[in-house]
Write a protein that holds these residues in place. Structure first.
Motif, PDB file in Angstrom:
ATOM      1  N   LEU A  17       0.836  -1.305   0.139  1.00  0.00           N
ATOM      2  CA  LEU A  17      -0.032   0.162  -0.007  1.00  0.00           C
ATOM      3  C   LEU A  17       0.937   1.240  -0.007  1.00  0.00           C
ATOM      4  O   LEU A  17       1.890   1.222   0.699  1.00  0.00           O
ATOM      5  N   ASN A  18       0.392   2.229  -0.636  1.00  0.00           N
ATOM      6  CA  ASN A  18       1.057   3.645  -0.798  1.00  0.00           C
ATOM      7  C   ASN A  18       0.367   4.729   0.032  1.00  0.00           C
ATOM      8  O   ASN A  18      -0.954   5.011   0.086  1.00  0.00           O
ATOM      9  N   ILE A  19       1.210   5.037   1.184  1.00  0.00           N
ATOM     10  CA  ILE A  19       0.371   6.063   2.163  1.00  0.00           C
ATOM     11  C   ILE A  19      -0.242   7.185   1.390  1.00  0.00           C
ATOM     12  O   ILE A  19      -1.164   7.660   1.830  1.00  0.00           O
ATOM     13  N   VAL A  20       0.177   7.516   0.263  1.00  0.00           N
ATOM     14  CA  VAL A  20      -0.269   8.572  -0.151  1.00  0.00           C
ATOM     15  C   VAL A  20      -1.794   8.364  -0.818  1.00  0.00           C
ATOM     16  O   VAL A  20      -2.757   9.126  -0.713  1.00  0.00           O
ATOM     17  N   ASP A  21      -2.197   7.060  -1.463  1.00  0.00           N
ATOM     18  CA  ASP A  21      -3.417   6.615  -1.571  1.00  0.00           C
ATOM     19  C   ASP A  21      -4.299   6.858  -0.635  1.00  0.00           C
ATOM     20  O   ASP A  21      -5.484   7.111  -0.587  1.00  0.00           O
ATOM     21  N   GLY A  67       3.833  10.002  11.827  1.00  0.00           N
ATOM     22  CA  GLY A  67       3.803   8.554  11.935  1.00  0.00           C
ATOM     23  C   GLY A  67       3.757   8.037  10.478  1.00  0.00           C
ATOM     24  O   GLY A  67       4.044   8.793   9.385  1.00  0.00           O
ATOM     25  N   ASP A  68       3.406   6.544  10.593  1.00  0.00           N
ATOM     26  CA  ASP A  68       3.436   6.168   9.028  1.00  0.00           C
ATOM     27  C   ASP A  68       1.695   5.606   8.747  1.00  0.00           C
ATOM     28  O   ASP A  68       0.975   6.136   9.239  1.00  0.00           O
ATOM     29  N   ILE A  69       1.656   4.867   7.641  1.00  0.00           N
ATOM     30  CA  ILE A  69       0.507   4.385   7.013  1.00  0.00           C
ATOM     31  C   ILE A  69      -0.416   3.765   8.330  1.00  0.00           C
ATOM     32  O   ILE A  69      -1.873   4.044   8.373  1.00  0.00           O
ATOM     33  N   ILE A  70       0.119   2.894   9.025  1.00  0.00           N
ATOM     34  CA  ILE A  70      -0.663   2.337  10.020  1.00  0.00           C
ATOM     35  C   ILE A  70      -1.042   3.229  11.273  1.00  0.00           C
ATOM     36  O   ILE A  70      -2.270   3.460  11.597  1.00  0.00           O
ATOM     37  N   ASN A  71      -0.231   4.308  11.677  1.00  0.00           N
ATOM     38  CA  ASN A  71      -0.422   5.044  12.507  1.00  0.00           C
ATOM     39  C   ASN A  71      -1.723   6.261  12.239  1.00  0.00           C
ATOM     40  O   ASN A  71      -2.536   6.566  12.887  1.00  0.00           O
ATOM     41  N   GLU A  81      -5.672  -4.867  10.731  1.00  0.00           N
ATOM     42  CA  GLU A  81      -6.782  -5.834  10.029  1.00  0.00           C
ATOM     43  C   GLU A  81      -7.353  -5.016   8.738  1.00  0.00           C
ATOM     44  O   GLU A  81      -7.587  -5.649   7.719  1.00  0.00           O
ATOM     45  N   LYS A  82      -7.570  -3.626   8.889  1.00  0.00           N
ATOM     46  CA  LYS A  82      -8.225  -2.832   7.929  1.00  0.00           C
ATOM     47  C   LYS A  82      -7.310  -2.871   6.577  1.00  0.00           C
ATOM     48  O   LYS A  82      -7.960  -3.063   5.703  1.00  0.00           O
ATOM     49  N   LEU A  83      -6.167  -2.542   7.132  1.00  0.00           N
ATOM     50  CA  LEU A  83      -5.111  -2.415   5.984  1.00  0.00           C
ATOM     51  C   LEU A  83      -4.585  -3.691   5.001  1.00  0.00           C
ATOM     52  O   LEU A  83      -4.441  -3.842   4.055  1.00  0.00           O
ATOM     53  N   ALA A  84      -4.749  -4.589   5.931  1.00  0.00           N
ATOM     54  CA  ALA A  84      -4.468  -5.958   5.290  1.00  0.00           C
ATOM     55  C   ALA A  84      -5.384  -6.690   4.506  1.00  0.00           C
ATOM     56  O   ALA A  84      -5.085  -6.981   3.427  1.00  0.00           O
ATOM     57  N   GLU A  85      -6.855  -6.333   4.816  1.00  0.00           N
ATOM     58  CA  GLU A  85      -7.659  -6.533   4.037  1.00  0.00           C
ATOM     59  C   GLU A  85      -7.574  -5.794   2.743  1.00  0.00           C
ATOM     60  O   GLU A  85      -8.111  -6.352   1.696  1.00  0.00           O
ATOM     61  N   LYS A  86      -7.380  -4.395   3.169  1.00  0.00           N
ATOM     62  CA  LYS A  86      -7.372  -3.539   1.481  1.00  0.00           C
ATOM     63  C   LYS A  86      -6.227  -4.062   0.733  1.00  0.00           C
ATOM     64  O   LYS A  86      -6.115  -4.041  -0.615  1.00  0.00           O
ATOM     65  N   ALA A  87      -5.099  -4.448   1.477  1.00  0.00           N
ATOM     66  CA  ALA A  87      -3.900  -5.031   0.526  1.00  0.00           C
ATOM     67  C   ALA A  87      -4.086  -6.350   0.118  1.00  0.00           C
ATOM     68  O   ALA A  87      -3.094  -7.133  -0.790  1.00  0.00           O
ATOM     69  N   GLY A  88      -5.418  -7.224   0.467  1.00  0.00           N
ATOM     70  CA  GLY A  88      -5.238  -8.456   0.235  1.00  0.00           C
ATOM     71  C   GLY A  88      -4.434  -9.334   0.694  1.00  0.00           C
ATOM     72  O   GLY A  88      -4.177 -10.452   0.048  1.00  0.00           O
ATOM     73  N   ILE A  89      -4.233  -9.217   1.895  1.00  0.00           N
ATOM     74  CA  ILE A  89      -3.285  -9.957   2.698  1.00  0.00           C
ATOM     75  C   ILE A  89      -4.441 -10.800   3.511  1.00  0.00           C
ATOM     76  O   ILE A  89      -5.394 -10.421   4.212  1.00  0.00           O
ATOM     77  N   ASP A  90      -4.048 -12.188   3.664  1.00  0.00           N
ATOM     78  CA  ASP A  90      -4.949 -13.203   4.458  1.00  0.00           C
ATOM     79  C   ASP A  90      -4.974 -12.777   5.874  1.00  0.00           C
ATOM     80  O   ASP A  90      -3.798 -12.909   6.492  1.00  0.00           O
ATOM     81  N   ILE A  91      -6.113 -12.343   6.617  1.00  0.00           N
ATOM     82  CA  ILE A  91      -6.012 -11.876   8.089  1.00  0.00           C
ATOM     83  C   ILE A  91      -5.843 -13.222   8.846  1.00  0.00           C
ATOM     84  O   ILE A  91      -5.002 -12.857   9.960  1.00  0.00           O
TER      85      ILE A  91
END
Length: 584
Positions: A14-18, A66-70, A85-95
């Motif tokens: 994921l890109n923090i800008v997006d 901070g960073d994207i998670i923060n 959890e929210k970012l992992a789902e958006k990135a298509g990573i298996d929670i």
């Protein structure tokens, strides 16, 4: 704590800008960074910056960073795990692949164990051991009751430089664990106790686990007066409030929380039965603290010190509380500088003040009226301007309307006129960057570091040709020197450069990476060379100044030989300086 590799994978995908632009649509590119009005506080000019290369953000107005998670934690008001959890789902990573990081878990458990043991040791030394007599005398002078010493687990840190450290090591703990937990320090290559000869105030988390300490010196010659645990795996100062573990039930029962500064204010308040009180820990009131307290109440009473610093703290804290939709009131300290002094002198006056707090808007009107003459158009305009951050922080439109109506009544200006002023004075996004987020050539090294960090790839040939210049030994100067040297070797990315730096140098680089340089790309080389020339001149001027002082001392002491040497060096440098200024 989740597996570190999962966090890294989220950041890779994921890109923090997006992610930021989805929530802050007015994010616009300016130079190497993206700027917008800060989503975390009200402002007129953009001071919120996102750096795509380092994948970090910072607001130079309110300090949020901070960073994207923060960012997702803060903007979406989620816990760290929920943000992951929210970012992992958006990135298509298996929670389902979430794992507990065993190393982090072990560090956290060890730090908690160390603090639990040490809280008991300090407390025992204070109440039972002869070495704690100095601490007992100090607390007696401060009129701290024995019941408070017991309840808050106050303690005493012995005077020996490594007694506590040696004891923990004898029990099987490692030096690194003690340093990471914040109870030991490394000085001169030796590991020793961080706290010595101090009265100790344990800081507990909301569940009652000791996670840090505040050490109070017992004499005025020992500085600093208050020594705090550094931030650790279990303690972040801006995310903690002192006394919440004791106060949370009473906060819910009474329906409001008193927020003050300082541990003694909390303890003194408890001693007269006012227990729904907590203290911030020297950071100023933060959004994290607001979110923490919001779990227990919607009503907050600020009771900061009565001096100018206390009033300034209140003016910074109030908009944060309003943005979190607290009903805000203010308790004026009726006697002395703070709650502790007031209660010690006249406890009834504190109870009376507590029972008759001012609505925030009434307090602000009174405060600003004492500073501003309202008989003129200029004064009325200034009055509204000072109140603007508070008005805009009120989220409820009905509440905001009532604020505007009250202010209009006070100064004799119509509601619609005030609304027009508020809108025209900058509620819309502006392309003019907040000066706090802009680099200035007045700070030569900082500006050079900004260019080097943001344009290291484009300007590399020019940067590596930099020579015959002295960089300071401050973090900015050291970072600049390291970048110049590292760019002479193969470098893959800015992260690679930063990985080779110390923490303070890395922080300096991250800050300037997010700032606006304000120079067009085709002018960068010229700007770099011009600033390097200025830095050379400045270095020579500093050397001349030092030599002239040495010359004066030599002449004063009758040292003719040294005086002649200093004079010769001064003359050579002055000739070099004249040549350097001519070439600028």
């Amino acid at each position: 704590m989740v597996d570190r590799s999962l966090v890294d994978e989220i950041k890779r995908r994921l890109n923090i800008v997006d992610i930021v632009r989805e929530r802050v649509p007015d994010l616009k590119k300016r130079g190497k960074n993206y700027f917008a009005l800060c989503p975390f506080h009200s402002e007129k000019n953009p001071s919120f910056s996102v750096n795509e290369e380092l994948q970090i953000y910072k607001c130079f107005g309110c300090g949020a960073s901070g960073d994207i998670i923060n960012f997702i934690e803060k903007f979406d008001r989620l816990t760290f795990i929920e943000a992951i959890e929210k970012l992992a789902e958006k990135a298509g990573i298996d929670i389902e692949k979430f794992k507990i990081d065993p190393e982090y878990k072990k560090k956290k458990e060890t730090a908690l164990k160390i603090h639990k043991i040490l809280t008991h040791i300090y407390h025992s030394l204070l109440i039972k051991h002869k070495s704690g007599n100095t601490g007992r005398i100090y607390l007696k002078k401060r009129s701290v009751a024995n019941s408070s010493i017991q309840k808050f687990k106050l303690g005493w840190a012995p005077a020996e430089e490594d007694l506590i450290t040696k004891w923990f090591i004898s029990k099987g703990f490692k030096q690194a664990e003690l340093v990471e937990a914040g109870i030991s320090i490394i000085k001169g290559g030796k590991v020793m106790d961080k706290f010595r000869r101090r009265v100790m105030f344990p800081i507990f988390d909301a569940n009652g686990n000791p996670i840090a300490f505040i050490g109070r010196s017992v004499d005025e010659n020992t500085l600093p007066k208050y020594l705090n645990t550094p931030e650790t795996v279990i303690y972040q100062k801006g995310k903690t409030v002192y006394g919440l573990n004791f106060a949370k039930n009473e906060i819910e029962k009474k329906g409001f929380v008193i927020v003050t500064e300082g541990t003694m204010n909390v303890i003194s308040s408890y001693e007269i039965g006012s227990e729904n009180i907590v203290a911030i820990l020297g950071t100023g009131f933060t959004t994290y603290q607001a979110e923490l307290l919001k779990r227990y109440t919607d009503n907050i009473y600020f009771a900061f010190d009565s001096d100018s610093a206390g009033r300034a703290a209140l003016l910074r804290a109030a908009p944060i509380a309003l943005e979190h939709e607290f009903n805000v009131k203010v308790i004026d300290i009726p006697y002395g500088k703070d709650i502790d002094e007031c209660i010690k002198a006249d406890p009834k006056s504190w109870i009376a003040a507590l029972n008759s707090p001012s609505e925030l808007i009434e307090w602000l009107i009174t405060f600003f009226k004492s500073e501003i003459e309202l008989d003129t158009i200029e004064g009325k305009t200034k009055f509204i301007k000072r109140l603007k951050p508070f008005i805009l922080a009120v989220k409820n439109p009905i509440g905001q309307e009532l604020w505007i109506k009250r202010i209009g009544k006070e100064i004799g200006v119509g509601i619609e006129t005030i609304k027009v002023y508020l809108t025209e004075d900058g509620t819309q996004a502006s392309d003019v960057i907040n000066p706090l987020a802009k680099l200035s050539t007045d700070s030569i090294e900082k500006y050079l570091l900004g260019i080097a960090v943001q344009y290291w790839h484009d300007l590399r040939p020019t940067i590596i040709e930099t020579k015959d210049v002295y960089f300071s030994n401050f973090p900015i100067g050291r970072a600049l020197k390291k970048i110049v040297n590292q760019l002479k070797m193969p470098v893959e990315s800015l992260r690679t450069i930063l990985d080779g730096m110390g923490e303070d140098e890395r922080k300096a680089c991250q800050e300037v990476a997010l700032m606006d340089i304000g120079v067009k790309a085709d002018s960068l080389e010229k700007t770099w060379n011009s600033l390097i020339s200025r830095l050379r001149v400045k270095s020579i001027e500093n050397a001349i100044y030092t030599l002239k002082k040495m010359l004066g001392e030599a002449e004063k002491n009758g040292d003719a030989k040294s005086a002649k040497e200093y004079l010769s060096k001064i003359q050579k440098l002055e000739a070099k300086l004249k040549k350097g200024k001519c070439n600028q």
